[in-house]
Design a protein around this motif. Structure first.
Motif, short mmCIF file in Angstrom:
data_model
loop_
_atom_site.label_atom_id
_atom_site.label_comp_id
_atom_site.label_asym_id
_atom_site.label_seq_id
_atom_site.Cartn_x
_atom_site.Cartn_y
_atom_site.Cartn_z
N UNK A 95 1.04 -1.29 0.11
CA UNK A 95 0.02 0.26 -0.04
C UNK A 95 0.71 0.94 -0.34
N UNK A 96 1.96 0.87 0.67
CA UNK A 96 2.85 2.48 0.63
C UNK A 96 3.54 3.20 -0.19
N UNK A 97 3.38 2.00 -1.40
CA UNK A 97 3.89 2.01 -2.53
C UNK A 97 3.13 2.65 -3.48
N UNK A 98 2.10 3.30 -3.20
CA UNK A 98 0.84 3.11 -4.06
C UNK A 98 0.59 4.56 -4.43
N UNK A 99 0.57 5.23 -5.49
CA UNK A 99 0.82 6.33 -5.47
C UNK A 99 -0.31 6.85 -4.91
N UNK A 100 -0.90 8.24 -4.87
CA UNK A 100 -1.71 9.07 -4.05
C UNK A 100 -2.87 9.42 -4.22
N UNK A 101 -3.32 9.13 -6.27
CA UNK A 101 -4.36 9.63 -6.76
C UNK A 101 -5.03 8.01 -6.92
N UNK A 102 -4.69 6.53 -6.44
CA UNK A 102 -5.45 5.68 -6.39
C UNK A 102 -5.87 5.64 -5.08
#
Length: 326
Positions: A92-99
């Motif tokens: 989760x921490x590696x997901x872009x903010x727009x997700x």
């Protein structure tokens, strides 16, 4: 219960308005009574302090979020299983903010419990709204108002004294906030997704709509019936722990809304759409948008969509209360 069979969805056999009850042994009942008696005064004192004083202080958002986590910690809401749809655990921490739901976007959440609003406030600090059947506009409410809606009387039409606004206007007024929408217009027991209000299709075409599913273990903290605050508090405060399972789907766009260029070129069409607020009639493309969000919520919640509306719930509450009295 066969006596409420007329309020089962014909296609699925699901009864979304029946309260969920968890059987307890004599020993468990005694333990739960001790927990409830111990927690109740702390919970009430904390909640009153927060909503009467702390919430109105000019403090950073992070302070309010921490205070809300403290409120949820009292009844033992310790563990939250949060996942993004299609994303492996631990990434989760590696997901872009727009997700994730972000300022300028919309959360479309299922509605089952007062805990829904508290959790969403503790994570996203959104602007809360109330949707009504057949109404494109929404009512802007506070966090406390959103909590109260979970156990408020069933409303099949907006009250005459309520001020309704467009979601687009809320997005302009609060560009740094997320807008939270409960499109089912009322609570269920979490076993199904109810038909949506057309409020979501009032969103602009370039605004992301995130379906967010919240489910609880044990499920008896859901509040499908209005007014049962004592029963809710008992289920909330007498359990050793309560777990929340949160799933966030990929964002959906309102493809039925005109693009900005088209909207500027056809103001007459836009005004006509606004003058139709309150009408249950929606276009085929708008219905497809609602269906996409509804299917995403049903898939995330691992339940089915049903056709029972707030009118059915209103009738169910009347029958349920009359049979309880008799």
């Amino acid at each position: 219960m066969e006596k409420y069979s007329q309020f089962r969805d014909r296609a699925t056999g699901i009864s979304p308005f029946l309260p969920v009850a968890t059987p307890l042994s004599v020993v468990s009942l005694a333990t739960h009574a001790v927990l409830f008696t111990f927690r109740l005064p702390f919970f009430i004192a904390y909640a009153v302090s927060y909503f009467v004083l702390f919430h109105h202080l000019p403090l950073p958002v992070v302070a309010r979020k921490m205070a809300l986590w403290g409120l949820m910690a009292i009844p033992g809401i310790w563990w939250v299983d949060l996942q993004l749809d299609g994303v492996k655990r631990g990434t989760l921490s590696g997901q872009p903010l727009h997700r994730f739901p972000h300022p300028g976007s919309i959360i479309a959440a299922n509605f089952t419990s007062p805990i829904d609003a508290v959790y969403l406030a503790a994570i996203f600090d959104p602007i809360f709204t109330v949707s009504y059947p057949g109404e494109r506009r929404v009512q802007h409410v506070s966090l406390f108002g959103a909590i109260m809606q979970a156990l408020s009387p069933v409303k099949v039409t907006p009250p005459s004294n309520v001020k309704l606004v467009h979601i687009e206007d809320l997005l302009k007024a609060y560009p740094d906030r997320v807008i939270a929408v409960f499109p089912e217009c009322g609570t269920s027991n979490g076993k199904a997704i109810l038909p949506f209000s057309p409020s979501l299709v009032d969103a602009p075409s370039d605004v992301a709509i995130f379906p967010v599913s919240l489910r609880y273990t044990p499920p008896d903290v859901t509040t499908p019936l209005p007014g049962l605050w004592l029963g809710f508090l008992w289920n909330l405060l007498s359990r050793p722990t309560i777990c929340i399972r949160v799933r966030i789907a990929e964002s959906q766009m309102n493809t039925a809304a005109p693009t900005h260029s088209n909207a500027n070129a056809s103001n007459g069409t836009s005004e006509l759409r606004y003058r139709k607020d309150g009408s249950p009639d929606i276009s085929a493309e708008e219905q497809r948008v609602l269906d996409r969000v509804g299917e995403a919520l049903a898939r995330l919640s691992r339940v089915k969509r049903v056709g029972l509306t707030m009118k059915d719930k209103d009738a169910f509450v009347t029958v349920y209360n009359s049979k309880k009295k008799s």
